[in-house]
Design a protein around this motif. Structure first.
Motif, short mmCIF file in Angstrom:
data_model
loop_
_atom_site.label_atom_id
_atom_site.label_comp_id
_atom_site.label_asym_id
_atom_site.label_seq_id
_atom_site.Cartn_x
_atom_site.Cartn_y
_atom_site.Cartn_z
N ASN A 299 -8.77 5.53 -17.17
CA ASN A 299 -8.85 5.84 -15.74
C ASN A 299 -7.82 5.05 -14.95
N CYS A 300 -7.59 3.79 -15.35
CA CYS A 300 -6.57 2.97 -14.69
C CYS A 300 -5.18 3.53 -14.96
N LEU A 301 -4.93 3.95 -16.20
CA LEU A 301 -3.61 4.49 -16.54
C LEU A 301 -3.32 5.77 -15.77
N ARG A 302 -4.35 6.56 -15.49
CA ARG A 302 -4.13 7.80 -14.73
C ARG A 302 -3.86 7.53 -13.25
N SER A 303 -4.40 6.44 -12.71
CA SER A 303 -4.17 6.15 -11.29
C SER A 303 -2.89 5.34 -11.07
N LEU A 304 -2.38 4.67 -12.11
CA LEU A 304 -1.21 3.81 -11.95
C LEU A 304 0.03 4.54 -11.41
N PRO A 305 0.33 5.78 -11.83
CA PRO A 305 1.52 6.43 -11.27
C PRO A 305 1.48 6.52 -9.74
N TYR A 306 0.31 6.72 -9.17
CA TYR A 306 0.20 6.79 -7.72
C TYR A 306 0.38 5.41 -7.10
N VAL A 307 -0.22 4.40 -7.72
CA VAL A 307 -0.08 3.04 -7.18
C VAL A 307 1.38 2.61 -7.22
N ARG A 308 2.07 2.89 -8.32
CA ARG A 308 3.50 2.56 -8.40
C ARG A 308 4.30 3.30 -7.33
N ALA A 309 3.97 4.59 -7.12
CA ALA A 309 4.70 5.37 -6.12
C ALA A 309 4.47 4.83 -4.72
N TRP A 310 3.24 4.43 -4.39
CA TRP A 310 2.97 3.86 -3.07
C TRP A 310 3.72 2.55 -2.88
N ALA A 311 3.71 1.71 -3.92
CA ALA A 311 4.41 0.42 -3.81
C ALA A 311 5.89 0.62 -3.52
N GLU A 312 6.50 1.61 -4.14
CA GLU A 312 7.92 1.89 -3.93
C GLU A 312 8.17 2.53 -2.57
N LYS A 313 7.35 3.51 -2.21
CA LYS A 313 7.59 4.26 -0.97
C LYS A 313 7.43 3.41 0.27
N TYR A 314 6.43 2.51 0.29
CA TYR A 314 6.10 1.79 1.51
C TYR A 314 6.48 0.31 1.45
N ARG A 315 7.31 -0.05 0.49
CA ARG A 315 7.70 -1.46 0.35
C ARG A 315 8.41 -1.96 1.61
N ASP A 316 9.31 -1.16 2.17
CA ASP A 316 10.07 -1.59 3.35
C ASP A 316 9.23 -1.60 4.61
N GLN A 317 8.05 -0.99 4.58
CA GLN A 317 7.14 -1.01 5.73
C GLN A 317 6.11 -2.13 5.61
N ARG A 318 6.36 -3.07 4.74
CA ARG A 318 5.53 -4.27 4.54
C ARG A 318 4.18 -3.97 3.89
N LEU A 319 4.17 -3.02 2.97
CA LEU A 319 3.01 -2.85 2.10
C LEU A 319 3.20 -3.72 0.87
N LEU A 400 -2.99 2.13 8.23
CA LEU A 400 -2.95 0.67 8.37
C LEU A 400 -1.53 0.18 8.68
N LEU A 401 -0.53 0.81 8.10
CA LEU A 401 0.85 0.43 8.41
C LEU A 401 1.17 0.73 9.87
N ALA A 402 0.70 1.88 10.37
CA ALA A 402 0.93 2.22 11.77
C ALA A 402 0.24 1.21 12.69
N GLU A 403 -1.00 0.84 12.36
CA GLU A 403 -1.71 -0.17 13.15
C GLU A 403 -0.95 -1.49 13.15
N ASN A 404 -0.24 -1.76 12.06
CA ASN A 404 0.49 -3.01 11.90
C ASN A 404 1.88 -2.96 12.52
N GLY A 405 2.23 -1.82 13.16
CA GLY A 405 3.50 -1.72 13.84
C GLY A 405 4.64 -1.22 13.00
N SER A 406 4.36 -0.63 11.83
CA SER A 406 5.42 -0.13 10.95
C SER A 406 5.44 1.40 11.01
N ALA A 407 6.60 1.96 11.32
CA ALA A 407 6.74 3.41 11.31
C ALA A 407 6.82 3.90 9.87
N VAL A 408 6.05 4.92 9.52
CA VAL A 408 6.01 5.40 8.14
C VAL A 408 6.83 6.66 7.94
#
Length: 578
Positions: A299-319, A400-408
């Motif tokens: 179950n973790c291995l199936r969710s990891l592709p999404y977690v990796r994608a979020w980390a990459e996509k929103y890294r510059d928005q301080r995620l 949460l990023l928007a609340e934190n002042g980061s444009a997504v």
């Protein structure tokens, strides 16, 4: 939930035990007194005394089992003693006589004190006396709870069961205080029936001890749980938890996110990968996603592709994404194994190694995977357990990023095309359940004779496999977490329903790979082979991890899976299905 209900009912019925009778007249004598100054302190004193006695029994029993292998024998002896005391009232009378005498003396002292200045103290002392009488004659339900703590280890679950038991008994006494002598008379009339019930339960407990001692708890009893029983059990789970979904936070009206509390400490992590140690203070002002995972969890291995994608996509928005690797199996505690898995899975974000479950406990977590979403103020605003619902989780990140002042930027969500074990599971509820092979959690084992615990045994393959049944063939040693092969030619068979077959495997000795061959319904898998198997069914166990052995291209079906190991020295832990 059923166990908690049984524990509560067991506590309610405790009051009909004969050895509780000496103190009941003093209890009923207070039925006409104010509850806050008389009844309440009595119940408090009784509960505290019982909790102390029961906790000492649970912790002591658990320590005995953990201290050495003979602790299990000691626990069985204790359980047999419970059965004998239930079966023979004269033995129970002699065994509890010292506590009954002490309880009687305390009751008399309480009665004398009641004529003095402190009614509260008198009632509290009477409660202590009642607790001393209550603990040794509490009945088979308490005996089974305490013995379970000895066999499996004392835990929060055991403490909650004891609390449910205490609540049941307190309910009975509270009723007795309200109704008074009429209840007492009814109890006397019920003692004969109660004694017969206790004797039947005593026989049942002794039969259970014999079954455990002979290994029948994982042999005969498991074989009796055939496919129809498994489907019935699954039906109950589906009824109480539709879709098999784990509990998850819900957004309020208008998509508002709740405040679920402060960001817990990460100090329980023993080591960090890809980062120095992090904590709530250093992450203040950033949105944080905490992902509890372990590298052999499908179950973790199936969710990891999404977690990796979020980390990459929103890294510059301080995620900031933090993976908390909390192991299930012993081999997952090896930092070298975790570092290799992090490299192989392409994880670039920080990973905390939580071998002692310190971070797990700080979050009060219970699931793999589990995602906790934390805002820039250090507050948990949302959580999600298990796979799925990825679009909603990403929208939470964006909020949460928007609340934190980061444009997504674009409000769209990531698209993931995972392959191998990371691909999403096939749709439908009917696939086979996760199945552990070690005797600690083994179910539906169908080889003749059952599992021989911690001893090498020559197993014969079952002549017929029910749905979701499995068996061994060859020289295997069954441990608590895994089965280990002692000679070449060992086999594992499983009658499964699903699209994918995964098996957590590892060589018993690092650096000594083990060759294997897979068949489906007695034939090479061909195009239905998994990523760790070739079309002829050949593969090699070269590390401790999850192996994908079958991927059916014709959709979900009920088939017979078999794996034969051509070399000795393999360890097999758990099946999962997609």
């Amino acid at each position: 939930m059923i166990l908690f209900l049984l524990a509560y009912l067991g506590g309610v019925l405790t009051i009909i035990s004969p050895c509780i009778l000496p103190v009941l007249p003093f209890v009923f004598a207070r039925a006409d007194k104010p509850f806050l100054r008389s009844g309440l302190p009595l119940l408090l004193g009784m509960a505290m005394t019982f909790a102390a006695v029961a906790t000492l029994a649970a912790v002591g029993g658990g320590w005995a089992v953990q201290a050495n292998a003979y602790g299990r024998i000691a626990a069985l002896v204790v359980l047999a003693a419970f059965g004998l005391l239930l079966l023979f009232p004269s033995l129970a009378d002699r065994a509890t006589r010292p506590l009954v005498a002490l309880g009687g003396r305390l009751s008399q002292s309480a009665d004398r004190a009641d004529h003095g200045a402190s009614s509260f103290f008198a009632s509290l002392l009477l409660g202590v006396a009642t607790g001393l009488l209550w603990a040794p004659c509490a009945g088979p339900v308490l005996g089974l709870v305490l013995t379970g703590a000895a066999l499996q280890g004392a835990s929060a679950h055991t403490s909650l069961l004891l609390l449910a038991y205490a609540a049941g008994a307190a309910t009975s006494l509270a009723l007795a205080l309200l109704v008074g002598g009429r209840v007492f008379a009814a109890m006397k009339r019920s003692i004969g029936v109660g004694e017969r019930i206790r004797k039947v339960l005593g026989i049942a407990v002794l039969i259970g001890v014999a079954a455990i001692a002979l290994g029948l708890d994982t042999g005969l009893l498991t074989r009796l749980s055939l496919s129809g029983t498994a489907r019935f059990e699954q039906g109950l789970l589906d009824r109480w938890q539709p879709g098999g979904a784990m509990p998850s936070a819900a957004m309020g009206n208008g998509g508002r996110l709740a405040d679920e509390g402060p960001f817990p400490s990460l100090s329980g992590a023993g080591e960090w990968i890809n980062s120095p140690p992090l904590g709530p203070a250093s992450l203040r002002g950033k949105v944080v996603l905490v992902d509890f995972w372990t590298y052999s969890c499908i179950n973790c291995l199936r969710s990891l592709p999404y977690v990796r994608a979020w980390a990459e996509k929103y890294r510059d928005q301080r995620l900031v994404v933090i993976g908390v690797h909390t192991p299930e199996f012993a081999f997952e505690k090896d930092p070298a194994n975790v570092r290799k898995a992090v490299r192989d899975l392409g994880i670039a974000y920080p990973v905390a190694i939580d071998n002692d479950h310190g971070v797990w406990r700080a979050f009060n977590n219970r699931y793999w995977p589990a995602h906790y979403f934390i805002d820039g103020r250090g507050r948990i605003r949302y959580h999600h357990f298990g796979e799925g619902d990825y679009a909603r989780s990403e929208r939470v990140i964006q909020r949460l990023l928007a609340e934190n002042g980061s444009a997504v930027g674009s409000a769209g969500t990531v698209t993931v095309a995972a392959s191998g074990a990371g691909a999403a599971a096939a749709q439908g509820k009917a696939r086979s359940p996760e199945t552990y092979l070690g005797y600690g959690k083994a179910m539906r084992f169908t080889s003749p004779g059952g599992l021989a615990r911690d001893a090498r045994h020559d197993y014969a393959l079952p002549t017929a496999l029910p749905r979701d049944g499995w068996g061994l063939g060859g020289a295997w040693t069954a441990g608590r977490e895994q089965v280990s092969l002692g000679a070449a030619g060992g086999r594992i068979v499983y009658r499964f329903r699903g699209r994918d077959v995964h098996l957590v495997l590892g060589p018993a000795q690092p650096g000594r790979p083990v060759r294997f061959r897979v068949t489906i319904d007695g034939k090479a898998p061909g195009a239905d082979h998994g990523t760790d198997v070739d079309p002829r069914g050949n593969g090699v166990v070269d590390g401790q991890r999850l192996y994908q052995l079958v991927r059916l291209h014709g959709g979900m079906a009920e088939r017979t899976f078999a794996i034969e190991f051509l070399d000795p020295g393999v360890q097999a832990f758990a099946f999962t299905f997609g």
